[in-house]
Design a protein around this motif. Sequence first.
Motif, mmCIF file in Angstrom:
data_model
loop_
_atom_site.group_PDB
_atom_site.id
_atom_site.type_symbol
_atom_site.label_atom_id
_atom_site.label_comp_id
_atom_site.label_asym_id
_atom_site.label_seq_id
_atom_site.Cartn_x
_atom_site.Cartn_y
_atom_site.Cartn_z
ATOM 1 N N LEU A 1 23.077 36.073 38.639
ATOM 2 C CA LEU A 1 22.581 36.199 40.013
ATOM 3 C C LEU A 1 21.269 36.977 40.080
ATOM 4 O O LEU A 1 20.877 37.454 41.137
ATOM 5 C CB LEU A 1 23.637 36.838 40.928
ATOM 6 N N GLY A 2 20.585 37.087 38.946
ATOM 7 C CA GLY A 2 19.251 37.676 38.926
ATOM 8 C C GLY A 2 18.187 36.626 39.151
ATOM 9 O O GLY A 2 18.483 35.462 39.446
ATOM 10 N N ALA A 3 16.937 37.004 38.986
ATOM 11 C CA ALA A 3 15.839 36.072 39.237
ATOM 12 C C ALA A 3 15.875 34.889 38.274
ATOM 13 O O ALA A 3 15.705 33.731 38.678
ATOM 14 C CB ALA A 3 14.501 36.806 39.131
ATOM 15 N N GLU A 4 16.076 35.162 36.979
ATOM 16 C CA GLU A 4 16.171 34.082 36.010
ATOM 17 C C GLU A 4 17.308 33.143 36.344
ATOM 18 O O GLU A 4 17.220 31.925 36.129
ATOM 19 C CB GLU A 4 16.365 34.635 34.599
ATOM 20 N N ALA A 5 18.391 33.703 36.880
ATOM 21 C CA ALA A 5 19.551 32.887 37.231
ATOM 22 C C ALA A 5 19.240 31.889 38.333
ATOM 23 O O ALA A 5 19.819 30.801 38.373
ATOM 24 C CB ALA A 5 20.710 33.787 37.653
ATOM 25 N N MET A 6 18.319 32.253 39.226
ATOM 26 C CA MET A 6 17.954 31.316 40.283
ATOM 27 C C MET A 6 17.251 30.094 39.704
ATOM 28 O O MET A 6 17.474 28.962 40.140
ATOM 29 C CB MET A 6 17.056 31.998 41.310
ATOM 30 N N PRO B 1 17.307 39.892 47.797
ATOM 31 C CA PRO B 1 16.248 40.647 48.478
ATOM 32 C C PRO B 1 15.981 42.019 47.873
ATOM 33 O O PRO B 1 14.939 42.621 48.144
ATOM 34 C CB PRO B 1 16.768 40.763 49.917
ATOM 35 N N LEU B 2 16.885 42.519 47.032
ATOM 36 C CA LEU B 2 16.632 43.793 46.362
ATOM 37 C C LEU B 2 15.427 43.706 45.431
ATOM 38 O O LEU B 2 14.789 44.718 45.134
ATOM 39 C CB LEU B 2 17.869 44.236 45.579
ATOM 40 N N HIS B 3 15.100 42.496 44.970
ATOM 41 C CA HIS B 3 13.907 42.346 44.131
ATOM 42 C C HIS B 3 12.653 42.769 44.897
ATOM 43 O O HIS B 3 11.700 43.277 44.308
ATOM 44 C CB HIS B 3 13.758 40.895 43.672
ATOM 45 N N ILE C 1 19.058 43.704 38.343
ATOM 46 C CA ILE C 1 20.097 44.124 39.280
ATOM 47 C C ILE C 1 21.474 43.929 38.659
ATOM 48 O O ILE C 1 21.833 42.824 38.264
ATOM 49 C CB ILE C 1 20.005 43.325 40.597
ATOM 50 N N GLY C 2 22.238 45.011 38.587
ATOM 51 C CA GLY C 2 23.600 44.939 38.096
ATOM 52 C C GLY C 2 24.534 45.569 39.113
ATOM 53 O O GLY C 2 24.415 45.335 40.308
ATOM 54 N N CYS C 3 25.463 46.390 38.644
ATOM 55 C CA CYS C 3 26.362 47.097 39.551
ATOM 56 C C CYS C 3 25.562 48.125 40.358
ATOM 57 O O CYS C 3 24.594 48.712 39.864
ATOM 58 C CB CYS C 3 27.466 47.793 38.768
ATOM 59 N N ALA C 4 25.975 48.335 41.597
ATOM 60 C CA ALA C 4 25.226 49.211 42.494
ATOM 61 C C ALA C 4 25.052 50.637 41.950
ATOM 62 O O ALA C 4 23.940 51.180 42.009
ATOM 63 C CB ALA C 4 25.899 49.237 43.866
ATOM 64 N N PRO C 5 26.097 51.286 41.401
ATOM 65 C CA PRO C 5 25.901 52.658 40.935
ATOM 66 C C PRO C 5 25.040 52.767 39.690
ATOM 67 O O PRO C 5 24.563 53.859 39.365
ATOM 68 C CB PRO C 5 27.332 53.136 40.634
ATOM 69 N N CYS C 6 24.846 51.649 38.993
ATOM 70 C CA CYS C 6 24.149 51.679 37.703
ATOM 71 C C CYS C 6 22.781 51.018 37.761
ATOM 72 O O CYS C 6 22.170 50.773 36.718
ATOM 73 C CB CYS C 6 25.001 51.001 36.639
ATOM 74 N N GLY D 1 15.510 50.459 35.130
ATOM 75 C CA GLY D 1 16.336 50.748 36.287
ATOM 76 C C GLY D 1 17.814 50.551 36.051
ATOM 77 O O GLY D 1 18.626 50.794 36.951
ATOM 78 N N ARG D 2 18.189 50.105 34.855
ATOM 79 C CA ARG D 2 19.593 49.921 34.504
ATOM 80 C C ARG D 2 20.041 51.082 33.634
ATOM 81 O O ARG D 2 19.418 51.397 32.626
ATOM 82 C CB ARG D 2 19.778 48.608 33.734
ATOM 83 N N TRP D 3 21.129 51.773 34.039
ATOM 84 C CA TRP D 3 21.674 52.896 33.257
ATOM 85 C C TRP D 3 20.556 53.858 32.877
ATOM 86 O O TRP D 3 20.411 54.260 31.716
ATOM 87 C CB TRP D 3 22.393 52.352 32.011
ATOM 88 N N TRP D 4 19.763 54.247 33.870
ATOM 89 C CA TRP D 4 18.542 55.029 33.643
ATOM 90 C C TRP D 4 18.800 56.392 33.036
ATOM 91 O O TRP D 4 17.890 57.009 32.503
ATOM 92 C CB TRP D 4 17.803 55.187 34.972
ATOM 93 N N TRP D 5 20.029 56.891 33.110
ATOM 94 C CA TRP D 5 20.339 58.210 32.573
ATOM 95 C C TRP D 5 20.571 58.164 31.053
ATOM 96 O O TRP D 5 20.753 59.191 30.422
ATOM 97 C CB TRP D 5 21.580 58.790 33.269
ATOM 98 N N GLU D 6 20.551 56.958 30.453
ATOM 99 C CA GLU D 6 20.773 56.809 29.022
ATOM 100 C C GLU D 6 19.447 56.583 28.293
ATOM 101 O O GLU D 6 18.422 56.303 28.914
ATOM 102 C CB GLU D 6 21.701 55.615 28.750
ATOM 103 N N SER D 7 19.493 56.663 26.973
ATOM 104 C CA SER D 7 18.313 56.342 26.171
ATOM 105 C C SER D 7 18.093 54.833 26.210
ATOM 106 O O SER D 7 19.052 54.068 26.352
ATOM 107 C CB SER D 7 18.505 56.820 24.729
#
Length: 262
Positions: free
Chosen positions: A51-56, A202-204, A211-216, A229-235
């Motif tokens: 459901l990301g841009a590539e998926a469209m 529209p989040l794009h 775009i993945g899970c909202a908290p991540c 922007g995905r799991w930004w707290w990790e390396s």
Amino acid sequence: MTTASSSPQLVGDAAGNADLSPRLQALVAGTCELLDRAVREYKDVVYSNSLGAEAMVLTDLIATHVPEIEIFTLDTGRLHEETLALLDRIERRYQRRIPVFSPDSAQIEQYVRENGINGFYLGLDERQSCCHIRKIEPFKRAIAGRKAWVTGVRREQSPERASNDSIAWDDRYDLWKVSPMLDWKEEDVWAYIKARNLPYNPLHDKGFPSIGCAPCTRAVEPGTDARSGRWWWESPESRECGLQPRRRVIPIKVESRRAAAQ
């Protein structure tokens, strides 16, 4: 780097019916040829729609040119509302029901009891365990018994994805993996979305390239790496959910930090 935020109002743009550029025509032809080849060789082929841009783009090409490929998606239980609304828009546009696979509720309940509702912030093991429950297990159920699966990964997204082959044996899941968009650039993806007037999340337009899970997932500054922007707290090297190759194996089960501390 071109993002949706730098190309507002793609849907409904007057250029929506414009002819594709020669480059896009070549990319579309190559992608469709690879999808056709996968169907000819493996028969039972499914597409895991992120459901990301590539998926469209892939959804449009499959629905229009290779409808034999079944499309499914995963609902992790923590998706953005905009993502779920997009799924409805896709089904209405193509008049095609997209099967949705969800995580096992008992596993989710156990994970939350051990780690808390947002336990994935505790550490890498906890986050990868959450991804395993919410994405990997449902994905395995979705592809069980299939011969090949299609993914929308592109070479420019990460060093690991840059090394992918267009068709390769996926020994993690025991079936063929088809990656028909490896040579697409981000600007190609958005040019196709604009030319075909496709729906998209529209989040794009709000700075979310991935775009993945909202908290991540969070917005990033223009020009920043799309995966940052995905799991930004990790390396950076650990920022995969496990569906794609990664440097670290996801544990099937991890002991919660709370239990270990007692």
